[in-house]
Enzyme design. Structure first.
Site, PDB file in Angstrom:
ATOM      1  N   LYS A 173     -20.391  -9.739 -15.846  1.00 29.86           N
ATOM      2  CA  LYS A 173     -19.995 -11.125 -15.561  1.00 29.86           C
ATOM      3  C   LYS A 173     -18.513 -11.218 -15.183  1.00 29.86           C
ATOM      4  O   LYS A 173     -18.167 -11.869 -14.212  1.00 29.86           O
ATOM      5  CB  LYS A 173     -20.236 -12.034 -16.787  1.00 29.86           C
ATOM      6  CG  LYS A 173     -21.686 -12.175 -17.194  1.00 29.86           C
ATOM      7  CD  LYS A 173     -21.871 -13.260 -18.245  1.00 29.86           C
ATOM      8  CE  LYS A 173     -21.237 -12.940 -19.583  1.00 29.86           C
ATOM      9  NZ  LYS A 173     -21.855 -11.809 -20.299  1.00 29.86           N
ATOM     10  N   ARG A 187     -23.400 -20.090 -24.534  1.00 29.09           N
ATOM     11  CA  ARG A 187     -24.001 -18.908 -25.152  1.00 29.09           C
ATOM     12  C   ARG A 187     -24.942 -19.305 -26.276  1.00 29.09           C
ATOM     13  O   ARG A 187     -25.346 -18.461 -27.063  1.00 29.09           O
ATOM     14  CB  ARG A 187     -22.898 -18.047 -25.730  1.00 29.09           C
ATOM     15  CG  ARG A 187     -22.796 -16.668 -25.051  1.00 29.09           C
ATOM     16  CD  ARG A 187     -21.529 -16.109 -25.550  1.00 29.09           C
ATOM     17  NE  ARG A 187     -21.336 -14.732 -25.527  1.00 29.09           N
ATOM     18  CZ  ARG A 187     -20.329 -14.178 -24.865  1.00 29.09           C
ATOM     19  NH1 ARG A 187     -19.554 -14.892 -24.096  1.00 29.09           N
ATOM     20  NH2 ARG A 187     -20.119 -12.899 -24.982  1.00 29.09           N
ATOM     21  N   ARG A 192     -17.459   1.049 -21.437  1.00 25.28           N
ATOM     22  CA  ARG A 192     -16.330   0.121 -21.373  1.00 25.28           C
ATOM     23  C   ARG A 192     -15.375   0.341 -22.547  1.00 25.28           C
ATOM     24  O   ARG A 192     -14.169   0.195 -22.409  1.00 25.28           O
ATOM     25  CB  ARG A 192     -16.846  -1.324 -21.360  1.00 25.28           C
ATOM     26  CG  ARG A 192     -15.762  -2.351 -21.142  1.00 25.28           C
ATOM     27  CD  ARG A 192     -16.332  -3.695 -20.768  1.00 25.28           C
ATOM     28  NE  ARG A 192     -16.865  -4.405 -21.920  1.00 25.28           N
ATOM     29  CZ  ARG A 192     -17.468  -5.590 -21.849  1.00 25.28           C
ATOM     30  NH1 ARG A 192     -17.655  -6.174 -20.683  1.00 25.28           N
ATOM     31  NH2 ARG A 192     -17.919  -6.178 -22.931  1.00 25.28           N
ATOM     32  N   ARG A 214     -11.608  -2.206 -25.868  1.00 21.35           N
ATOM     33  CA  ARG A 214     -11.905  -3.459 -26.566  1.00 21.35           C
ATOM     34  C   ARG A 214     -12.477  -3.162 -27.941  1.00 21.35           C
ATOM     35  O   ARG A 214     -13.442  -2.408 -28.058  1.00 21.35           O
ATOM     36  CB  ARG A 214     -12.932  -4.261 -25.761  1.00 21.35           C
ATOM     37  CG  ARG A 214     -12.308  -5.269 -24.843  1.00 21.35           C
ATOM     38  CD  ARG A 214     -13.341  -6.003 -24.046  1.00 21.35           C
ATOM     39  NE  ARG A 214     -14.317  -6.720 -24.867  1.00 21.35           N
ATOM     40  CZ  ARG A 214     -15.077  -7.698 -24.406  1.00 21.35           C
ATOM     41  NH1 ARG A 214     -14.961  -8.086 -23.145  1.00 21.35           N
ATOM     42  NH2 ARG A 214     -15.954  -8.291 -25.179  1.00 21.35           N
ATOM     43  N   ARG A 267     -23.949  -7.654 -30.998  1.00 18.99           N
ATOM     44  CA  ARG A 267     -23.739  -8.501 -29.809  1.00 18.99           C
ATOM     45  C   ARG A 267     -25.022  -8.602 -28.994  1.00 18.99           C
ATOM     46  O   ARG A 267     -25.325  -9.654 -28.441  1.00 18.99           O
ATOM     47  CB  ARG A 267     -22.574  -7.954 -28.974  1.00 18.99           C
ATOM     48  CG  ARG A 267     -21.260  -8.133 -29.728  1.00 18.99           C
ATOM     49  CD  ARG A 267     -20.122  -7.405 -29.066  1.00 18.99           C
ATOM     50  NE  ARG A 267     -19.811  -7.941 -27.762  1.00 18.99           N
ATOM     51  CZ  ARG A 267     -19.309  -7.224 -26.772  1.00 18.99           C
ATOM     52  NH1 ARG A 267     -19.086  -5.941 -26.934  1.00 18.99           N
ATOM     53  NH2 ARG A 267     -19.047  -7.789 -25.624  1.00 18.99           N
TER      54      ARG A 267
HETATM   55  P1  AMP Z   1     -16.955 -11.948 -24.025  1.00 13.45           P
HETATM   56  O1  AMP Z   1     -15.684 -11.377 -23.480  1.00 13.45           O
HETATM   57  O2  AMP Z   1     -17.494 -13.057 -23.169  1.00 13.45           O
HETATM   58  O3  AMP Z   1     -17.982 -10.905 -24.339  1.00 13.45           O
HETATM   59  O4  AMP Z   1     -16.577 -12.643 -25.414  1.00 13.45           O
HETATM   60  C1  AMP Z   1     -16.000 -11.906 -26.485  1.00 13.45           C
HETATM   61  C2  AMP Z   1     -16.303 -12.603 -27.796  1.00 13.45           C
HETATM   62  O5  AMP Z   1     -15.750 -13.920 -27.806  1.00 13.45           O
HETATM   63  C3  AMP Z   1     -17.783 -12.809 -28.099  1.00 13.45           C
HETATM   64  O6  AMP Z   1     -18.381 -11.659 -28.685  1.00 13.45           O
HETATM   65  C4  AMP Z   1     -17.728 -13.968 -29.072  1.00 13.45           C
HETATM   66  O7  AMP Z   1     -17.323 -13.566 -30.364  1.00 13.45           O
HETATM   67  C5  AMP Z   1     -16.616 -14.814 -28.473  1.00 13.45           C
HETATM   68  N1  AMP Z   1     -17.170 -15.778 -27.492  1.00 13.45           N
HETATM   69  C6  AMP Z   1     -16.986 -15.781 -26.144  1.00 13.45           C
HETATM   70  N2  AMP Z   1     -17.639 -16.811 -25.575  1.00 13.45           N
HETATM   71  C7  AMP Z   1     -18.258 -17.476 -26.588  1.00 13.45           C
HETATM   72  C8  AMP Z   1     -19.113 -18.601 -26.650  1.00 13.45           C
HETATM   73  N3  AMP Z   1     -19.482 -19.283 -25.545  1.00 13.45           N
HETATM   74  N4  AMP Z   1     -19.562 -18.989 -27.875  1.00 13.45           N
HETATM   75  C9  AMP Z   1     -19.203 -18.335 -28.987  1.00 13.45           C
HETATM   76  N5  AMP Z   1     -18.427 -17.249 -29.003  1.00 13.45           N
HETATM   77  C10 AMP Z   1     -17.958 -16.808 -27.809  1.00 13.45           C
END
Ligand code: AMP
Length: 190
Positions: free
Chosen positions: A16, A91, A130, A136, A148
């Protein structure tokens, strides 16, 4: 070009962020990544960041009310009036419902939900890869990666069932090169 209020959806590791970087240039709209917003706050150790960290470090979702408030604030800014690219939000179904309400209050609606489809095995191997490249924290531990994936299945994937009857989901095969996948995504706007 057709309307540009867009959600980029897909499991963690679907690509994404990579596709969003290209698509925001193509559409000329702001890229709103909730993951990036949380990471910025974590880096700066804001109150929001401290809350987010306690969840994201375990591969869990940050609570809806916190995330929704952050997105509502962001979508209230002037630069999204000609479109936006949401990456990593919604999400959960409550987030999807909240987004619909926020957009209705702004007298607009969602135009496209682009679902980048990638199977579980591919997700696992991409997240592991990654971890070694980006460092990360939430990619480093196989148990957190599994959390996740489980969180995606139980809380995020149902968003697709919420959106499908609205007829705005576009499924994109997420297997291929970055450029091949981007060509598929661009077709949504032709
Ligand atoms: P991402 O980089 O999009 O994978 O987001 C990293 C982390 O941020 C996720 O594993 C969640 O802990 C938090 N996060 C990101 N977007 C959301 C969302 N829409 N709702 C809840 N937690 C989020």
């Amino acid at each position: 070009m057709s309307s540009k209020n867009v959600v980029l959806f897909g499991p963690p590791g679907a690509g994404k962020g990579t596709q969003a970087a290209k698509l925001k240039e193509y559409l000329d709209v702001p890229h709103i990544s909730t993951g990036d917003m949380f990471r910025d706050n974590i880096k700066n150790q804001t109150e929001l960041g401290k809350t987010a960290q306690s969840y994201s470090s375990q591969g869990k979702l940050v609570p809806d009310e916190v995330t929704i408030a952050m997105v509502k604030d962001r979508l209230g800014r002037d630069d999204v009036k000609d479109g936006f690219l949401l990456d990593g939000f919604p999400r959960s179904v409550p987030q999807a419902e909240a987004l619909e309400k926020i957009l209705a209050e702004l007298s607009t609606q969602l135009d496209h939900v682009i679902n980048i489809a990638v199977d579980d095995e591919e997700v696992r191997s991409r997240l592991a890869k990654r971890a070694s490249i980006e460092g990360r924290a939430d990619d480093a531990d196989p148990a957190i990666i599994q959390n996740r994936i489980d969180t995606y299945k139980s809380q995020s994937e149902p968003c697709l069932d919420y959106y499908r009857p609205k007829n705005n989901v576009r499924d994109i095969d997420g297997i291929g090169s970055v450029d091949e996948i981007f060509v598929r995504i661009k077709k949504v706007f032709e």
